[in-house]
Design an enzyme around this catalytic site. Structure first.
Site, short mmCIF file in Angstrom:
data_model
loop_
_atom_site.label_atom_id
_atom_site.label_comp_id
_atom_site.label_asym_id
_atom_site.label_seq_id
_atom_site.Cartn_x
_atom_site.Cartn_y
_atom_site.Cartn_z
N GLU A 79 -5.67 -4.93 10.46
CA GLU A 79 -4.67 -3.89 10.67
C GLU A 79 -4.98 -3.13 11.95
O GLU A 79 -5.81 -2.20 11.94
CB GLU A 79 -4.68 -2.90 9.50
N GLU A 97 -7.12 4.68 7.58
CA GLU A 97 -6.91 6.10 7.26
C GLU A 97 -8.12 6.67 6.53
O GLU A 97 -8.43 7.85 6.67
CB GLU A 97 -5.61 6.27 6.45
N SER A 101 3.12 -1.95 10.40
CA SER A 101 4.57 -1.99 10.62
C SER A 101 5.21 -3.35 10.32
O SER A 101 6.09 -3.80 11.05
CB SER A 101 4.90 -1.56 12.06
N ASN A 129 0.87 -1.18 0.00
CA ASN A 129 0.00 0.00 0.00
C ASN A 129 0.91 1.23 0.00
O ASN A 129 1.50 1.56 1.01
CB ASN A 129 -0.89 -0.05 1.26
N HIS A 180 -9.66 1.15 4.52
CA HIS A 180 -8.42 1.32 5.29
C HIS A 180 -8.70 2.26 6.46
O HIS A 180 -9.49 3.19 6.34
CB HIS A 180 -7.34 1.89 4.37
N LYS A 182 0.16 4.28 -0.35
CA LYS A 182 -0.48 5.48 0.21
C LYS A 182 -0.22 6.69 -0.71
O LYS A 182 -0.21 6.54 -1.92
CB LYS A 182 0.01 5.71 1.63
N GLY A 220 2.18 2.42 10.75
CA GLY A 220 3.12 3.53 10.60
C GLY A 220 3.77 3.96 11.90
O GLY A 220 4.43 5.00 11.97
P1 PGA Z 1 2.64 0.38 7.64
O1 PGA Z 1 1.21 0.57 6.95
O2 PGA Z 1 3.21 -0.92 7.11
O3 PGA Z 1 3.43 1.59 7.22
O4 PGA Z 1 2.42 0.33 9.11
C1 PGA Z 1 0.34 -0.50 6.74
C2 PGA Z 1 -0.97 -0.03 6.15
O5 PGA Z 1 -1.43 1.05 6.52
O6 PGA Z 1 -1.57 -0.71 5.30
#
Ligand code: PGA
Length: 252
Positions: A167, A97, A213, A9, A95, A11, A173
């Site tokens: 998640e 976010e 992460s 992903n 997601h 982003k 993140g």
């Molecule tokens: P990350 O993000 O690996 O940077 O923690 C995962 C995601 O949001 O899908």
């Protein structure tokens, strides 16, 4: 037999040129990998350059979001059919976010999910609790709510096609990863819940990814868990080296 899926992903990172470079270097480095489904989800503006970058490989193209209507006066939105015609076979939906910053609700995610399935995209639906919810002992309640909300009115046939990504929001993140056991416990919980909603086949065949992460250093331990079938990777999917290592950790 559940074929592992590793999805990147990206982003809101990478211009089309940067995206092309990353996609083509991954294609060159991963030529020998055919036992895993690899999916790249760049921003909309880089879909066509990533498509070119992965041409001739078995890497799949995915988007990070879509609208649930076929077309219309929805400034700034992208439809499922547009994604299909841009070469996408996957789309990430719900997601955290999107839920957090763009007020996406279960109802919206359910509408998007139905549309994605209708046009033949493979949806990756995200579920997961925030830190305060975990600390209040509400992880299962929240995950069940996300799951039931997303899958509402989905037939057995439709449900089979959905990939789920667990998640935990507190791990996205932040560098904090759920321990392999913490993650697997929730994956098991999700699988058990599906058993209540659909057939044994859906229960056994459902692909459930972990995200939050995931790094080369922790990927193997997470992916070795019985109920973890792959990963949705953010930060570590933005560089060839780290993403390649994660993909190779999924090879059994
Ligand atoms: P990350 O993000 O690996 O940077 O923690 C995962 C995601 O949001 O899908």
């Amino acid at each position: 037999m559940r074929i592992p899926v590793i999805a990147g992903n990206w982003k809101m990172y990478k211009t089309d040129k940067e995206a092309y470079e990353l996609a083509s270097s991954l294609k060159n480095r991963l030529k020998d990998v055919n036992s895993i489904k690899i999916v790249l989800c760049p921003p909309f503006t880089a879909l066509s350059s990533v498509k070119k970058g992965i041409e001739g490989s078995n890497i799949h193209l995915g988007a990070q979001n879509m609208h649930w209507e076929d077309e219309g006066a929805f400034t700034g939105e992208i439809s499922a059919k547009m994604l299909l015609s841009s070469g996408c076979s996957f789309v990430i939906l719900g997601h955290s976010e999107r839920r957090m910053y763009f007020s996406e609700t279960n109802e919206i995610i359910n509408k998007k999910l139905k549309k994605a399935l209708e046009v033949g995209l493979n949806p990756i639906v995200c579920v997961g609790e925030r830190l305060e919810e975990r600390e209040a002992g509400k992880t299962e309640e929240v995950v069940e709510n996300h799951l039931k909300g997303a899958f509402e009115e989905l037939s057995e046939k439709e449900a089979k096609k959905v990939v789920i990504a667990y998640e935990p929001v507190w791990a996205i993140g932040t560098g904090k990863t759920a321990s392999p056991k913490q993650a697997n416990d929730v994956h098991r919980f999700i699988r058990e819940k599906l058993k209540g909603l659909y057939s044994q086949e859906v229960y056994e065949s459902k692909i459930i990814l972990y995200g939050g992460s995931v790094k080369p250093e922790n990927a193997k331990d997470l992916l070795n868990q019985v109920d973890i079938d792959g990963a949705l990777v953010g930060g570590a999917s933005l560089k060839t080296d780290s993403f390649e290592k994660i993909i190779r950790s999924a090879i059994i």
